[in-house]
Design an enzyme around this catalytic site. Structure first.
Site, PDB file in Angstrom:
ATOM      1  N   SER A 299       0.845  -1.189   0.000  1.00 27.42           N
ATOM      2  CA  SER A 299       0.000   0.000   0.000  1.00 27.42           C
ATOM      3  C   SER A 299       0.880   1.239   0.000  1.00 27.42           C
ATOM      4  O   SER A 299       2.044   1.185   0.399  1.00 27.42           O
ATOM      5  CB  SER A 299      -0.907   0.017   1.238  1.00 27.42           C
ATOM      6  N   ASP A 300       0.325   2.364  -0.431  1.00 27.81           N
ATOM      7  CA  ASP A 300       1.028   3.617  -0.201  1.00 27.81           C
ATOM      8  C   ASP A 300       0.835   3.987   1.268  1.00 27.81           C
ATOM      9  O   ASP A 300       0.018   3.405   1.978  1.00 27.81           O
ATOM     10  CB  ASP A 300       0.521   4.712  -1.136  1.00 27.81           C
ATOM     11  N   TRP A 301       1.581   4.969   1.721  1.00 24.93           N
ATOM     12  CA  TRP A 301       1.632   5.322   3.148  1.00 24.93           C
ATOM     13  C   TRP A 301       0.220   5.575   3.691  1.00 24.93           C
ATOM     14  O   TRP A 301      -0.430   6.571   3.345  1.00 24.93           O
ATOM     15  CB  TRP A 301       2.503   6.553   3.346  1.00 24.93           C
ATOM     16  N   GLY A 302      -0.249   4.647   4.524  1.00 23.99           N
ATOM     17  CA  GLY A 302      -1.531   4.834   5.182  1.00 23.99           C
ATOM     18  C   GLY A 302      -2.742   4.712   4.287  1.00 23.99           C
ATOM     19  O   GLY A 302      -3.858   5.035   4.708  1.00 23.99           O
ATOM     20  N   SER A 303      -2.569   4.247   3.034  1.00 17.96           N
ATOM     21  CA  SER A 303      -3.701   4.288   2.103  1.00 17.96           C
ATOM     22  C   SER A 303      -4.816   3.318   2.491  1.00 17.96           C
ATOM     23  O   SER A 303      -5.968   3.521   2.088  1.00 17.96           O
ATOM     24  CB  SER A 303      -3.234   4.003   0.671  1.00 17.96           C
TER      25      SER A 303
END
Length: 777
Positions: A299-303
């Site tokens: 995932s992207d950061w915190g997505s």
């Protein structure tokens, strides 16, 4: 060393890992069969069979280094992370950089966990680790796939020497909107060029064998549609049709998958109401299914957690359910998988088979990297001392930088009766002016890895080194570009830029310097942190007092060369209408000033071509060359698809770039006028260097499918070749048009060639009119 680690394992594990040690060198990192090694598959299955549920979920967790891992964790949150590492319930860490730090973090796992499954360490190495290359958009202007591959290779050498095995690059998002700050991180507006450049970067990072300790795993991002956010706003909603998605957005990702990229990263945005992180259609059905790709998705950061704010998940538990079911394998900094997957499994809302599949994908990459052979194989202090920021790497950075420069304009001026560039080294005087003229930090750009503050060669330094001994050089800053709200050297990533709009005190001195000089080099554009993540803008002209400085200098000396330093296409219309010479220099990295001077003084003949269109003004955005015709493409009246107050076309179009010599093209020649759908046509053109200097030219091939089951773009890049021609030399350039060239994602929802009439152009930019016709039966 390896055997010592293995003694800590239970007996079955010893047998498995000893087997791993005998065959790990088979891991390869090219083509679509990257992860198909049968020996690795057996090892992955063997390790998976030993894992309990907490250890499996742990492999799907990635933590950022929020404390100095070389010492004990201080806060409660970090103590929690440290304990999870010791239990073997973390699969990856990011932002742990240095051999010492990587070793200590890895030791927490290897000395304490039951199965001792090594961590994989990631870092944003976007355009260099400590030796910084041009920002990706700038580097793409070289259209030179070999030097792009080489810059990624150098970045991999330095990154791996610092203990890190994984980069979150390349970004292969196609973007057509200069307002989007993150346009600087990709290869521009064209799917074909983005595909070729993305593959070159992947090959540079990964080499031909991921088990070598000087290669790193690459990550194709952001899957998918991130560059198409509404209004150019970062993280924004994306509304595009199914066919535009397949034809304009997905080709670079498919090329990355076929090239064997080790990992994918999903994107923050939603597409047609579904966040990409929860898109089963994209991740599980297309990427892992139809494309048969076997790496893992992070995932992207915190997505994952951000799906709550999207209004798509009611809480973190629901978000974890949606993400796993969609095919997102590793959770970066949402803390959703570790907290919720066990409960979701008990409630039958997720499947153990999907958890196992995610874990297998993560283990597979770790085996390919050779981490099971030796978790500390990247922890070599000698490499860290000797293979980072070397003289050889700086020389390569200079070569890449000079080839990324685009000569936008170089008109003849009355006072000289010739073009201003190239400069003579015997020129009597040069005024180097502007807020970026002696700036040693802005050339590093955003996303600069471990590039050190103020470490770039400035324009002023480069000019002084290149000019003749008798040349008088005047320097004046003229204005401050920004207001000093952040201490020099402090990380400005999260700070809003504030621009100087009041202090004009230095303009008079700059004007006086311009009056005294034969030539003015005016360094203006954008600060390094005006582009990048979270740097969207509604104004893309010269910020602060730069336009005022430009006009004041030009009023007293018409011999002005604008040295443009920027991370996006800009509105430079006034400059283009008035100033004789404009040199697009982007943010060129560590050797910026030397590379610019190479071009200014003619030691290198500029060869760059734009990978993006430059608008007349921001109101034209999104702007791109491969647009559709519409039912009213042009008219002498107002009732057509254009503007009443601005041209429809670009100020400087995709593929544009001048040289100090002149190239001419003969007529496009086809070996036949018709081809079968599964056949091919040979197309050629004679290119001649008509000037007095040797030079490089990017020969570009475009096609148009005149009638299709879907409306087709007016032009599409389908081939290019960068060639060197000596003065007076001619060369015939050949291209093959085949099924791959002509296919598109049709109304039948599949890739195919449709019969009909086609145009083909070959020339030096997307505006070429050098055309021939053929028919597909």
């Amino acid at each position: 060393m390896k055997k010592i680690y293995l003694l800590f394992l239970i007996l079955p594990s010893i047998l498995i890992f000893q087997s791993c040690n005998n065959t790990s060198s088979n891991a390869k990192a090219t083509k679509n069969d990257l992860n198909q090694d049968a020996n690795i598959e057996r090892k992955v299955d063997s390790v998976l069979a030993l894992m309990n549920l907490n250890e499996k979920i742990g492999q799907m967790v990635q933590y950022a280094a929020s404390w100095d891992v070389t010492g004990p964790a201080s806060s409660e949150g970090n103590k929690f992370k440290e304990e999870k590492l010791k239990k073997g319930e973390v699969g990856s860490m990011l932002n742990v950089t240095s051999v010492k730090a990587v070793r200590e973090a890895q030791k927490l796992v290897m000395d304490n966990s039951r199965l001792k499954i090594p961590l994989i360490f990631g870092y944003d190495v976007i355009h260099g680790y400590e030796t910084i290359f041009p920002i990706p958009l700038g580097e793409s202007a070289s259209w030179d796939l070999e030097i792009i591959r080489k810059s990624a290779e150098v970045a991999a050498i330095e990154t791996s020497a610092a203990g890190v095995q994984w980069t979150f690059a390349p970004m292969v998002d196609v973007s057509r909107d200069a307002r989007w700050g993150r346009i600087m991180e990709g290869a521009g507006e064209d799917p074909y060029l983005s595909s070729k450049i993305g593959v070159a970067r992947i090959n540079g990072f990964q080499g031909d064998d991921l088990s070598k300790n000087n290669t790193i795993a690459a990550c194709a991002k952001h899957f998918a549609g991130y560059g198409f956010g509404e209004a150019g706003r970062d993280y924004n909603t994306v509304n595009i049709g199914e066919h535009e998605l397949h034809n304009a957005v997905l080709p670079p990702f498919k090329a990355a998958a076929e090239a064997g990229v080790a990992t994918f990263m999903n994107s923050f945005n939603e597409i047609d109401g579904i966040p990409a992180t929860a898109s089963k259609k994209l991740q599980r059905d297309l990427l892992k299914g139809e494309w048969a790709w076997n790496g893992f998705v992070v995932s992207d950061w915190g997505s994952i957690a951000e799906m709550i704010a999207h209004g798509y998940a009611k809480d973190k538990k629901h978000a974890a359910e949606l993400a796993l079911n969609a095919g997102s394998d590793m959770d970066m900094e949402s803390y959703a998988y570790e907290a919720e997957l066990e409960k979701l499994l008990e409630e039958n809302k997720v499947k153990l088979s999907d958890i196992d599949d995610a874990v297998k994908r993560i283990l597979r990459v770790k085996f390919q990297l050779g981490l099971f052979d030796d978790p500390y194989k990247y922890c070599d202090e000698e490499r860290e001392k000797n293979e980072i920021y070397t003289k050889e790497h700086l020389e390569i950075a200079r070569d890449v930088a000079k080839k990324s420069i685009v000569l936008l304009k170089n008109d003849t001026v009355k006072t000289k009766k010739s073009a201003l560039l190239p400069l003579s080294k015997s020129v009597k005087s040069i005024a180097v002016i502007g807020p970026l003229a002696d700036d040693k930090d802005t050339p590093l750009g955003n996303w600069r890895g471990k590039g050190k503050y103020n470490s770039a060669v400035s324009l002023l330094e480069g000019v002084k080194a290149a000019a003749g001994d008798d040349t008088k050089i005047y320097y004046e800053k003229g204005i401050e570009l920004t207001s000093k709200t952040v201490a020099p050297g402090e990380n400005q990533f999260l700070h809003l830029m504030e621009f100087n709009t009041t202090d004009r005190s230095g303009i008079s001195a700059a004007v006086n310097a311009a009056k005294k000089a034969d030539i003015v080099l005016l360094a203006i554009g954008e600060n390094a942190f005006q582009t990048g993540e979270g740097r969207s803008q509604t104004k893309i002209g010269f910020a602060g007092l730069q336009q005022e400085l430009l006009e004041a200098v030009y009023a007293v000396n018409k011999n002005v060369v604008i040295v443009l330093m920027n991370g996006r296409p800009m509105d430079i219309t006034w400059a283009a209408e008035n100033v004789p010479t404009i040199l697009e220099c982007w943010h060129l990295g560590s050797q910026s000033g030397f590379a610019i001077a190479d071009v200014l003084f003619g030691d290198y003949n500029p060869s760059g071509k734009l990978p993006v269109s430059f608008p007349y003004n921001v109101g034209q955005e999104p702007l791109y060359y491969n647009q559709k015709s519409t039912g009213r493409p042009m008219s002498t009246q107002v009732t057509y698809s254009g503007y009443n107050d601005a041209p429809k076309v670009a100020l400087y179009p995709f593929g544009h770039g001048l040289s100090y010599t002149n190239f001419s093209y003969g007529n496009v020649s086809l070996d036949k006028a018709e081809m079968a759908k599964d056949g091919e046509i040979q197309v050629s053109v004679n290119v001649t260097n008509n000037g007095t200097r040797d030079g490089e030219e990017v020969v570009q091939l475009y096609i148009r499918d005149l009638v299709g089951s879907l409306t087709r773009p007016i032009k599409e890049l389908k081939g290019f070749e960068k060639i060197m021609l000596k003065a007076g030399e001619s060369k015939v350039i050949n291209f093959t048009i085949d099924t791959e060239t002509l296919q598109f994602y049709t109304a039948n929802n599949k890739w195919e060639v449709e019969p009909g009439d086609f145009n083909v152009w070959i020339g030096g930019s997307s505006t070429t009119k050098n055309m021939a016709e053929f028919v597909v039966n």
